[in-house]
Design a protein around this motif. Sequence first.
Motif, short mmCIF file in Angstrom:
data_model
loop_
_atom_site.label_atom_id
_atom_site.label_comp_id
_atom_site.label_asym_id
_atom_site.label_seq_id
_atom_site.Cartn_x
_atom_site.Cartn_y
_atom_site.Cartn_z
N PHE A 75 0.85 -1.18 0.00
CA PHE A 75 0.00 0.00 0.00
C PHE A 75 0.88 1.23 0.00
O PHE A 75 2.07 1.17 0.30
CB PHE A 75 -1.01 0.00 1.15
CG PHE A 75 -0.43 0.19 2.54
CD1 PHE A 75 -0.32 1.46 3.10
CD2 PHE A 75 -0.06 -0.89 3.30
CE1 PHE A 75 0.19 1.63 4.38
CE2 PHE A 75 0.44 -0.74 4.58
CZ PHE A 75 0.56 0.53 5.13
N ASN A 76 0.30 2.35 -0.40
CA ASN A 76 1.02 3.62 -0.47
C ASN A 76 0.35 4.63 0.43
O ASN A 76 -0.87 4.57 0.66
CB ASN A 76 1.01 4.16 -1.90
CG ASN A 76 1.69 3.22 -2.86
OD1 ASN A 76 2.89 3.01 -2.78
ND2 ASN A 76 0.92 2.62 -3.76
N PHE A 77 1.16 5.56 0.93
CA PHE A 77 0.60 6.70 1.64
C PHE A 77 1.49 7.91 1.43
O PHE A 77 2.67 7.78 1.12
CB PHE A 77 0.37 6.40 3.13
CG PHE A 77 1.61 6.25 3.98
CD1 PHE A 77 2.11 7.33 4.69
CD2 PHE A 77 2.24 5.03 4.10
CE1 PHE A 77 3.23 7.20 5.49
CE2 PHE A 77 3.37 4.88 4.90
CZ PHE A 77 3.87 5.97 5.60
N LYS A 89 -5.73 -7.08 3.91
CA LYS A 89 -5.98 -5.71 3.42
C LYS A 89 -6.80 -4.91 4.41
O LYS A 89 -6.53 -3.74 4.65
CB LYS A 89 -6.65 -5.74 2.05
CG LYS A 89 -6.86 -4.36 1.46
CD LYS A 89 -7.48 -4.42 0.09
CE LYS A 89 -7.65 -3.09 -0.58
NZ LYS A 89 -7.93 -1.94 0.21
N THR A 90 -7.81 -5.53 5.01
CA THR A 90 -8.63 -4.83 6.01
C THR A 90 -7.76 -4.36 7.17
O THR A 90 -7.89 -3.23 7.64
CB THR A 90 -9.75 -5.75 6.51
OG1 THR A 90 -10.60 -6.09 5.39
CG2 THR A 90 -10.58 -5.09 7.60
N THR A 91 -6.86 -5.21 7.62
CA THR A 91 -5.96 -4.85 8.72
C THR A 91 -5.03 -3.71 8.32
O THR A 91 -4.88 -2.73 9.05
CB THR A 91 -5.14 -6.08 9.17
OG1 THR A 91 -6.03 -7.06 9.66
CG2 THR A 91 -4.12 -5.71 10.23
N VAL A 92 -4.40 -3.81 7.15
CA VAL A 92 -3.44 -2.77 6.77
C VAL A 92 -4.13 -1.47 6.37
O VAL A 92 -3.55 -0.39 6.53
CB VAL A 92 -2.46 -3.24 5.68
CG1 VAL A 92 -1.65 -4.43 6.15
CG2 VAL A 92 -3.13 -3.52 4.37
N ASP A 93 -5.38 -1.53 5.90
CA ASP A 93 -6.09 -0.30 5.57
C ASP A 93 -6.28 0.60 6.79
O ASP A 93 -6.24 1.82 6.67
CB ASP A 93 -7.46 -0.60 4.93
CG ASP A 93 -7.36 -0.96 3.46
OD1 ASP A 93 -6.27 -0.80 2.86
OD2 ASP A 93 -8.39 -1.40 2.89
N SER A 94 -6.48 0.01 7.94
CA SER A 94 -6.60 0.79 9.17
C SER A 94 -5.30 1.53 9.47
O SER A 94 -5.31 2.71 9.83
CB SER A 94 -6.98 -0.13 10.34
OG SER A 94 -6.93 0.58 11.55
N LYS A 124 -2.97 2.28 7.23
CA LYS A 124 -2.80 3.26 6.16
C LYS A 124 -3.58 4.52 6.47
O LYS A 124 -3.06 5.63 6.33
CB LYS A 124 -3.25 2.68 4.82
CG LYS A 124 -3.20 3.69 3.69
CD LYS A 124 -3.75 3.14 2.40
CE LYS A 124 -3.79 4.24 1.35
NZ LYS A 124 -4.26 3.74 0.06
N ASP A 125 -4.82 4.37 6.90
CA ASP A 125 -5.65 5.53 7.20
C ASP A 125 -5.04 6.39 8.31
O ASP A 125 -5.15 7.61 8.29
CB ASP A 125 -7.06 5.08 7.60
CG ASP A 125 -7.98 6.26 7.82
OD1 ASP A 125 -8.11 7.10 6.90
OD2 ASP A 125 -8.56 6.37 8.92
N ASP A 155 -1.93 8.17 6.20
CA ASP A 155 -2.08 8.84 4.91
C ASP A 155 -2.52 10.29 5.06
O ASP A 155 -3.49 10.60 5.76
CB ASP A 155 -3.09 8.08 4.04
CG ASP A 155 -3.05 8.50 2.59
OD1 ASP A 155 -1.97 8.89 2.10
OD2 ASP A 155 -4.11 8.44 1.93
#
Length: 128
Positions: free
Chosen positions: A7-9, A57-62, A64-65, A68
């Motif tokens: 993922f990117n931020f 992905k659900t775990t890493v999206d948290s 990332k948010d 970011d």
Amino acid sequence: MRIFIDFNFEAAHHLPHSFPDGHVNQRLHGHSFRVRVSLQGRPDPKTGLIADLGAVKTTVDSAKDALDHRYLNEIAGLELPTLETIAIWLWRRIAPDLPALAEIGIYRDSCGEGCEYQGEFETLEEAA
């Protein structure tokens, strides 16, 4: 065997204590970061998976948010937001939900720089 998700931020930071007085990195600046979260293990014979990448992905999206388009110095635990500190922070945040976590890589591709962390220690003090 390893699987991964990237993922990117985008984020801003400054490094007030890492460089000599007057160094450019002491001033506020930003980067595009790329993160690779790698999991290691044997595929489950029933599912053929090491882990469900959708759940990863659900775990890493948290995480990332939380990073970011932020000023990293204001995030608890990232007051000194080097690549090394960000890697430790990410590990501590996602490891409880990812038992097969093997490595976190954090990269500033435009600078040709990065850090790869395998969870050897919890704090920078333990690394010294």
